[in-house]
Design an enzyme around this catalytic site. Structure first.
Site, PDB file in Angstrom:
ATOM      1  N   ASP A  70     -53.694  35.909 -51.005  1.00 61.94           N
ATOM      2  CA  ASP A  70     -54.159  36.429 -49.721  1.00 61.94           C
ATOM      3  C   ASP A  70     -55.191  37.503 -50.048  1.00 61.94           C
ATOM      4  OD1 ASP A  70     -54.509  37.949 -47.419  1.00 61.94           O
ATOM      5  OD2 ASP A  70     -52.423  37.712 -46.776  1.00 61.94           O
ATOM      6  N   HIS A 121     -52.937  38.912 -39.977  1.00 56.98           N
ATOM      7  CA  HIS A 121     -52.513  37.994 -41.060  1.00 56.98           C
ATOM      8  C   HIS A 121     -52.571  36.552 -40.553  1.00 56.98           C
ATOM      9  CE1 HIS A 121     -51.053  41.106 -43.843  1.00 56.98           C
ATOM     10  NE2 HIS A 121     -50.665  41.751 -42.754  1.00 56.98           N
ATOM     11  N   TYR A 170     -43.228  46.321 -50.063  1.00 54.57           N
ATOM     12  CA  TYR A 170     -43.728  45.208 -49.276  1.00 54.57           C
ATOM     13  C   TYR A 170     -45.248  45.190 -49.242  1.00 54.57           C
ATOM     14  CZ  TYR A 170     -44.658  42.028 -45.484  1.00 54.57           C
ATOM     15  OH  TYR A 170     -45.134  40.982 -44.742  1.00 54.57           O
ATOM     16  N   LYS A 182     -45.712  38.575 -47.930  1.00 49.17           N
ATOM     17  CA  LYS A 182     -44.735  37.645 -48.511  1.00 49.17           C
ATOM     18  C   LYS A 182     -45.381  36.866 -49.651  1.00 49.17           C
ATOM     19  CE  LYS A 182     -40.588  37.930 -46.992  1.00 49.17           C
ATOM     20  NZ  LYS A 182     -39.543  38.333 -47.927  1.00 49.17           N
TER      21      LYS A 182
HETATM   22  P1  13P Z   1     -48.655  37.620 -45.222  1.00 48.93           P
HETATM   23  O1  13P Z   1     -47.548  37.752 -46.235  1.00 48.93           O
HETATM   24  O2  13P Z   1     -48.968  36.196 -44.930  1.00 48.93           O
HETATM   25  O3  13P Z   1     -49.849  38.414 -45.622  1.00 48.93           O
HETATM   26  O4  13P Z   1     -48.110  38.208 -43.854  1.00 48.93           O
HETATM   27  C1  13P Z   1     -47.760  39.538 -43.805  1.00 48.93           C
HETATM   28  C2  13P Z   1     -47.173  39.976 -42.504  1.00 48.93           C
HETATM   29  O5  13P Z   1     -46.733  41.089 -42.450  1.00 48.93           O
HETATM   30  C3  13P Z   1     -47.121  39.075 -41.356  1.00 48.93           C
HETATM   31  O6  13P Z   1     -46.602  39.687 -40.211  1.00 48.93           O
HETATM   32 MG    MG Z   2     -51.763  38.671 -45.181  1.00 42.48          MG
HETATM   33 MG    MG Z   3     -49.828  34.746 -46.127  1.00 40.65          MG
END
Ligand code: 13P
Ligand code: MG
Ligand code: MG
Ligand code: 13P
Length: 385
Positions: A11, A18, A228, A231
């Protein structure tokens, strides 16, 4: 000639949250890969995205964890992140945890699934890529593909598949792996992979001849970063047909929109919804967790295809069920089991909130005693009074 298929993803920032990779960032990454192809470092490549994850699908003859290939991917992400910054995209450079490249991208943020194969006369593969979830999300569908005869009749009727498959399972907390044989050790396998946040299927081999049938990206970003950062939106490469799951058996494994962790703020369980490339954008509640599948044939390293595997009305009912589950789960709001369990929330910003409340807790001696007695009762067991 052995061909390596490397899928490396990250990402690097996305449009309006996101949500979706911006085409200009894909173009920047594409330029780097085109250059590597012109120098014969790569035989072929295909760039795509699922939600906010940029996916580099590359073929070459250099084997797994090759420094040059990984450096190419790293440079492609860096160039894409540069454009993301210029455009003011959200979370530009999100998964690039380091400023410098050292040998390979493992541990630097990007997810990696690589498989080196002696190409069969026809080498069909499917690449499944997910956004808003983590590598253990593939445990259930891979189990169904390679170990469940109710999903994969080839396990019963194809003599090459009849001896089953070996599952390499990684304990992502301990950094240890174990190989378990299906069907002989099916219950042991399920005892582990039923905890997908900890035990992740990494590779699957055909028992008869150790042919590698599937690999999964196992990077857990939060465990690497200690906090964090997003993900660990995973990918898996699955080889198909002729003694391996047929394409339709692989796709059948995604007809249950099972609950996976991730979704909004990486903190909620939601159904994994298989969608077409066109719909590979995270929307509702930053999801629901999305899956795309691309089918290719690999011929002398060339990527023939792809076919957009879930772009099909046959998956409409799966999507409808996923939407029903989405409504149901969302109505729990901030309550578990929609929200993840405390161990998984450790990597979010929730601990900061809990810490703030700590000083306001006052000792309640009565409550403490009751708790202790429950605890000692549990310790002595049902007949231990
Ligand atoms: P990603 O892990 O796809 O970047 O998403 C992060 C997020 O906090 C979505 O609400
Ligand atoms: Mg993201
Ligand atoms: Mg993602
Ligand atoms: P192969 O074993 O030749 O791949 O054929 C199986 C099949 O395609 C069944 O649908």
């Amino acid at each position: 000639m052995k061909t390596t298929i490397s899928v490396i993803k990250a990402d690097i920032g996305s449009l309006a949250g996101h949500h979706v990779v911006h085409p200009d960032t894909m173009a920047a990454a594409s330029k780097v890969l085109a250059e590597a192809k012109s120098q014969s470092l790569l035989i072929d490549y295909y760039i795509t995205h699922v939600g906010d994850d940029l996916e580099l699908i590359m073929t070459h003859t250099r084997g797994e964890l090759d420094t040059k290939v990984h450096e190419t991917a790293w440079n492609a992400f860096k160039e894409a992140a540069k454009v993301a910054k210029e455009l003011g995209l959200y979370a530009a450079g999100q998964d690039l945890l380091s400023d410098s490249f050292s040998g390979n991208v493992r541990g630097l943020g990007p997810g990696v699934a690589e498989i080196e194969v002696e190409e069969r006369p026809s080498e069909p593969i499917a690449i499944f890529m997910a956004d808003k979830t983590e590598p253990g999300a593939f445990n259930l569908p891979l189990y169904k593909m390679f170990a469940d005869p109710f999903n994969t009749p080839g396990l019963v009727i194809d003599p090459t598949m009849h001896n089953g498959f070996k599952f390499e399972v990684l304990d992502v907390y301990q950094g240890e792996a174990v190989v378990l044989n299906a069907p002989q050790e099916l219950y042991d396998l399920l005892a582990l992979i039923g905890t997908p946040s900890r035990y992740v299927i990494r590779r699957i081999y055909r028992s008869e001849d150790n042919l590698l049938g599937a690999v999964v990206s196992i990077e857990r970003l939060n465990l690497i970063a200690g906090k964090y950062v997003g993900k660990d939106d995973p990918v898996t490469i699955v080889r198909l047909q002729h003694g391996l799951p047929a394409l339709g058996e692989a796709l059948e494994a995604f007809t249950l929109p099972h609950l996976v962790p991730g979704w909004m703020r990486g903190s909620h369980y939601g159904p994994l919804i298989p969608v077409s490339q066109r719909d590979a954008r995270a929307t509702r509640f930053d999801g629901p967790p999305r899956l795309i599948g691309l089918g290719f044939n690999v011929k002398n390293g060339k990527l023939v295809g792809p076919s957009d595997l879930f772009d099909d009305p046959a998956f409409d009912e799966v999507r409808r069920l996923a939407n029903t589950i989405t409504d149901y789960m969302r109505r729990h709001g901030p309550f578990m089991p929609h929200r993840l369990e405390p161990t998984e929330m450790e990597y979010t910003t929730l601990p900061i909130i809990l810490e703030k409340l700590r000083s306001r807790f006052k000792k309640e001696s009565d409550v403490y005693k009751v708790k202790e007695s429950i605890y000692s009762k549990e310790k002595s067991g049902p007949s231990g009074d």
